[in-house]
Design an enzyme around this catalytic site. Structure first.
Site, PDB file in Angstrom:
ATOM      1  N   CYS A 157      52.821  13.569  15.812  1.00  0.00           N
ATOM      2  CA  CYS A 157      51.433  13.081  15.795  1.00  0.00           C
ATOM      3  C   CYS A 157      50.451  14.231  15.791  1.00  0.00           C
ATOM      4  O   CYS A 157      49.377  14.131  15.215  1.00  0.00           O
ATOM      5  CB  CYS A 157      51.187  12.149  16.984  1.00  0.00           C
ATOM      6  SG  CYS A 157      51.680  12.861  18.554  1.00  0.00           S
TER       7      CYS A 157
ATOM      8  N   ASN B 221      59.328   8.706  15.604  1.00  0.00           N
ATOM      9  CA  ASN B 221      59.426  10.153  15.343  1.00  0.00           C
ATOM     10  C   ASN B 221      60.052  10.957  16.484  1.00  0.00           C
ATOM     11  O   ASN B 221      60.747  11.931  16.261  1.00  0.00           O
ATOM     12  CB  ASN B 221      58.073  10.737  14.931  1.00  0.00           C
ATOM     13  CG  ASN B 221      56.998  10.532  15.967  1.00  0.00           C
ATOM     14  OD1 ASN B 221      57.087   9.648  16.812  1.00  0.00           O
ATOM     15  ND2 ASN B 221      55.962  11.337  15.913  1.00  0.00           N
TER      16      ASN B 221
ATOM     17  N   GLU C  63      48.205   5.637  22.072  1.00  0.00           N
ATOM     18  CA  GLU C  63      48.377   7.001  21.532  1.00  0.00           C
ATOM     19  C   GLU C  63      48.650   6.839  20.043  1.00  0.00           C
ATOM     20  O   GLU C  63      49.728   6.380  19.660  1.00  0.00           O
ATOM     21  CB  GLU C  63      49.541   7.713  22.231  1.00  0.00           C
ATOM     22  CG  GLU C  63      49.346   7.918  23.723  1.00  0.00           C
ATOM     23  CD  GLU C  63      48.316   8.983  24.065  1.00  0.00           C
ATOM     24  OE1 GLU C  63      47.938   9.767  23.172  1.00  0.00           O
ATOM     25  OE2 GLU C  63      47.885   9.029  25.222  1.00  0.00           O
TER      26      GLU C  63
END
Ligand code: NDP
Length: 511
Positions: free
Chosen positions: A283, A154, A249
Site C-alpha cells: 500500500c 498483498n 486502511e
C-alpha cells in the site's frame, strides 16, 4: 521450496457447501481449496466468538500477553513453514516474506503483549470545572467485544492477521475474513495460536469472498478493514446501517520527491528497492517519482542500471529479487497503466511487459516522460513500476505530490534534513519519510494511517489498540457535600457565589 499445501476444504472445522480454489500465482497451479462461508455460516462463529470473549477479557493483560508471547516464539520456530505457505499463495520472494511478514509478525506479537496494558491503562483526568471539584474522573478503555477484521491479499500475515493482534491483546474475540486469494497463511497462524493456548472461539477465521466480508459487518462490534478505497467505501456504507465503528486502511499513490541536493545513490537505491519490493504490491510502495531538474539525468541513469540488474523468479532464498504478482487481475491493471502511458508519450526504459510463461508476472519497469494525464501517475498501479517525472523545483514537486485523492505515505530525499523535513510537512499524507521510505511501518509505536481517501483511523501506537475499545468515562463522587450546587432545594447563596466565581474564572481572559 515446498509449494504443496494440504487441501483445507474443511478449514478449522468450518464446513461450507462451496469451495474457493487457492492458486500459487507464481505457477498458476491450484494448491488448495478453502470453504466459501455463506452469511448464514457466520452465525455459529459469531455465537462462539461472543461466548468466548468474557473469559478472554477476564484473563487480563498478563494472561493474554503470555499467549501472544508464546505465539511470537512459535512463529520464529516455524518460520520456514510459514514462509512456504505465504509464498505458495502470494508468489513473493523468500526475502520479501521474511522481512515484511515474519519479522513484522514476531515484533507485533511481542509489542502488543508488552504495550497493551500501558496504552489501555486508566487515565486520571483533572477538571477545572467547579461543579466536579473533589470528584474522581477517569477514562478507561474496555474491549468492544467481537471485532471483525477484513484483510487484503498483498501481506496475508502483516496486513490481514497483523490487525487481529492488538484487537486480541485488548481483550476482544476476533473473526478474521482473509482475502479469498490468500487465506492459507491465516489458517496456518490459527494453528499456531491454538498450539499456544488461545481459548476456543476467541480467534476464528471466516474464509470466503467479498459477500462473506460484507455479511460479517452486520455481526460484529467493530470492523477493521484493509483493502482498496472502492471496497472501503462500501464497508463504511454497510457499517453505517448498524452504526458499527470502522477503521479503514485503504489504497495509496505514494510520491517520492528527490530534491537537487539529495544523495543520488541512496535515493536511487531506495526508489528501486521500495518501488519493486513485494513486486510493488504494497500500500505504501513508491508509485510515482518527482525529481528536480539538476539531478534528473544522473538519478534516472542510476535507477535504470539498478532496475535492469533485478532478477525475477520464485526459487530458493537468494535466487531472485522480485517475485510474481499475487492477484491475477492486477497484471491487467499494471499493463493498462503502462500502455496508457506509452500511448500518451511516455518512454519505457526498463521492462514494460507482462510475463509470458506460467503464473502471473510483470517485469520491473521504469517509465520516463510521464505526467499527470497518465493513469500511472494518478491511479494506484500496485505493481513493479517506477514512473519518473522531471520537475522544475521543490514547489512543483510538492504541488504534484499533493495532486492526488490519496494520501497514504510519501518520501523526500535531501542531504539538508531541515529542508527535507520542511518539504515533508507540506505533503498531504498520513506518514512521510525523509531520506527513507516505508520503514516507518516497522516502528510499531508510530501511528500509521491514511489521509484523504487513503483511510480513516490509524494502526500502531496508542490509537492502534484504543480503536478496539470503548472509551468509557467514569465520575465517582467519593463523599457527599452537605449542600451540592445542583441538588434541590437550590442553594441560592451558593448559586450567587458561583456567578461571581465564574466571572473570576472565565471572564478575565483577553478576547
Ligand atoms: P479489496 O478491497 O479488493 O479487498 C479487501 C478485502 O475486502 C478482501 O478480503 C475482500 O474479499 C473483501 N471484500 C470485498 N468486497 C467486500 C465487501 N463488499 N464488503 C466487505 N469486504 C469485502 O482489496 P485487495 O485485496 O485487492 O487489496 C489491495 C488493496 O489494499 C490496495 O488498494 C492496497 O493499497 C490496499 N492496502 C492498503 C493497506 C493500508 O495499510 N492502507 C495495506 C495493504 C493493502 P475477497 O478478496 O475475497 O474479494
Amino acid at each position: 521450496m515446498a509449494t504443496e499445501v494440504a487441501d483445507v476444504t474443511v478449514a478449522n472445522g468450518h464446513v461450507a457447501q462451496d469451495q474457493i480454489p487457492v492458486e500459487n500465482p507464481a505457477t498458476g497451479q491450484v494448491i488448495a481449496h478453502v470453504p466459501d462461508l455463506s452469511p448464514e455460516d457466520l452465525v455459529p462463529l459469531v455465537e462462539r466468538g461472543r461466548a468466548a470473549q468474557p473469559a478472554w477479557e477476564a484473563l487480563g493483560f498478563d494472561g493474554r500477553g503470555r499467549v501472544l508471547r508464546r505465539m511470537a516464539r512459535w512463529l520464529l520456530e516455524h518460520q520456514d513453514e510459514v514462509i512456504d505457505v505465504i509464498r505458495s499463495e502470494t508468489g513473493k520472494t523468500y526475502e520479501d516474506a521474511q522481512l515484511a511478514e515474519i519479522s513484522y509478525g514476531a515484533a507485533a506479537f511481542n509489542f502488543w503483549a508488552q504495550n497493551a496494558e500501558g496504552y489501555l491503562a486508566d487515565e486520571k483526568v483533572k477538571s477545572a470545572n467547579v461543579l466536579v471539584k473533589g470528584k474522581k474522573l477517569v477514562t478507561r478503555y474496555r474491549p468492544l467485544g467481537l471485532v471483525g477484521v477484513i484483510g487484503p491479499w498483498n501481506y496475508p500475515l502483516t496486513n490481514s492477521f497483523g490487525d487481529c493482534i492488538p484487537a486480541l491483546a485488548a481483550g476482544n474475540s476476533v473473526i478474521l475474513k482473509p482475502s479469498e486469494v490468500t487465506p492459507l497463511t491465516s489458517l496456518k497462524l490459527e494453528e499456531g495460536l491454538k498450539e499456544c493456548g488461545i481459548p476456543e472461539g476467541v480467534f476464528q477465521i471466516a474464509t470466503g469472498r467479498g459477500a462473506t466480508g460484507a455479511a460479517l459487518i452486520d455481526h460484529v462490534d467493530m470492523i477493521m478493514f484493509t483493502g482498496s478505497t472502492a471496497t472501503g467505501k462500501k464497508v463504511m456504507a454497510k457499517a453505517a446501517e448498524t452504526l458499527t465503528p470502522v477503521s479503514l486502511e485503504l489504497g495509496g499513490k505514494d510520491p517520492m520527491i528527490v530534491l537537487s541536493d539529495a544523495d543520488v545513490e541512496r535515493a536511487a537505491n531506495s526508489a528501486v528497492y521500495w518501488g519493486m519490493f513485494n513486486a510493488g504490491q504494497t500500500c505504501i510502495s513508491l508509485e510515482r517519482l518527482y525529481v528536480e531538474e539538476p539531478i534528473y539525468d544522473e538519478f534516472v541513469s542510476k535507477v535504470v542500471e539498478k532496475a535492469r540488474a533485478l532478477r525475477q523468479g520464485f526459487g530458493e532464498s537468494g535466487s531472485a529479487d522480485v517475485g510474481s504478482m499475487t492477484f491475477p487481475p492486477q497484471v491487467d491493471i499494471v499493463e493498462r497503466h503502462v500502455e496508457d502511458a506509452k500511448a500518451k508519450g511516455a518512454k519505457v526504459l526498463v521492462g514494460g511487459e507482462r510475463g509470458k510463461g506460467q503464473g502471473y508476472w510483470f517485469e520491473p519497469t521504469v517509465l520516463v516522460d510521464v505526467d499527470h494525464s497518465m493513469e500511472c501517475m494518478t491511479e494506484e498501479t500496485f505493481g513493479p513500476t517506477l514512473p519518473i517525472m522531471k520537475v522544475r523545483d521543490e514547489e512543483e514537486a510538492i504541488r504534484l505530490a499533493n495532486d492526488s485523492p490519496y494520501g497514504l505515505g510519501a518520501s523526500v530525499f535531501s542531504k539538508d534534513v531541515t529542508r527535507g523535513e520542511r518539504v515533508a510537512r507540506r505533503i498531504e499524507a498520513g506518514a512521510v519519510c525523509v531520506n527513507d521510505a516505508l520503514v516507518n511501518y516497522t516502528a510499531l509505536e508510530l501511528p500509521m494511517g491514511g489521509a484523504k481517501t487513503s483511510g480513516l483511523g490509524t494502526r500502531h501506537g496508542a490509537g492502534g489498540i484504543r480503536k478496539y475499545c470503548q472509551q468509557q468515562s467514569l465520575l465517582v463522587t467519593r463523599f457527599a457535600m452537605k449542600k451540592e450546587l445542583y441538588m434541590y432545594p437550590y442553594n441560592t447563596r451558593a448559586t450567587k457565589l458561583l456567578g461571581k466565581a465564574l466571572r473570576f474564572l472565565y471572564g478575565r481572559g483577553k478576547a
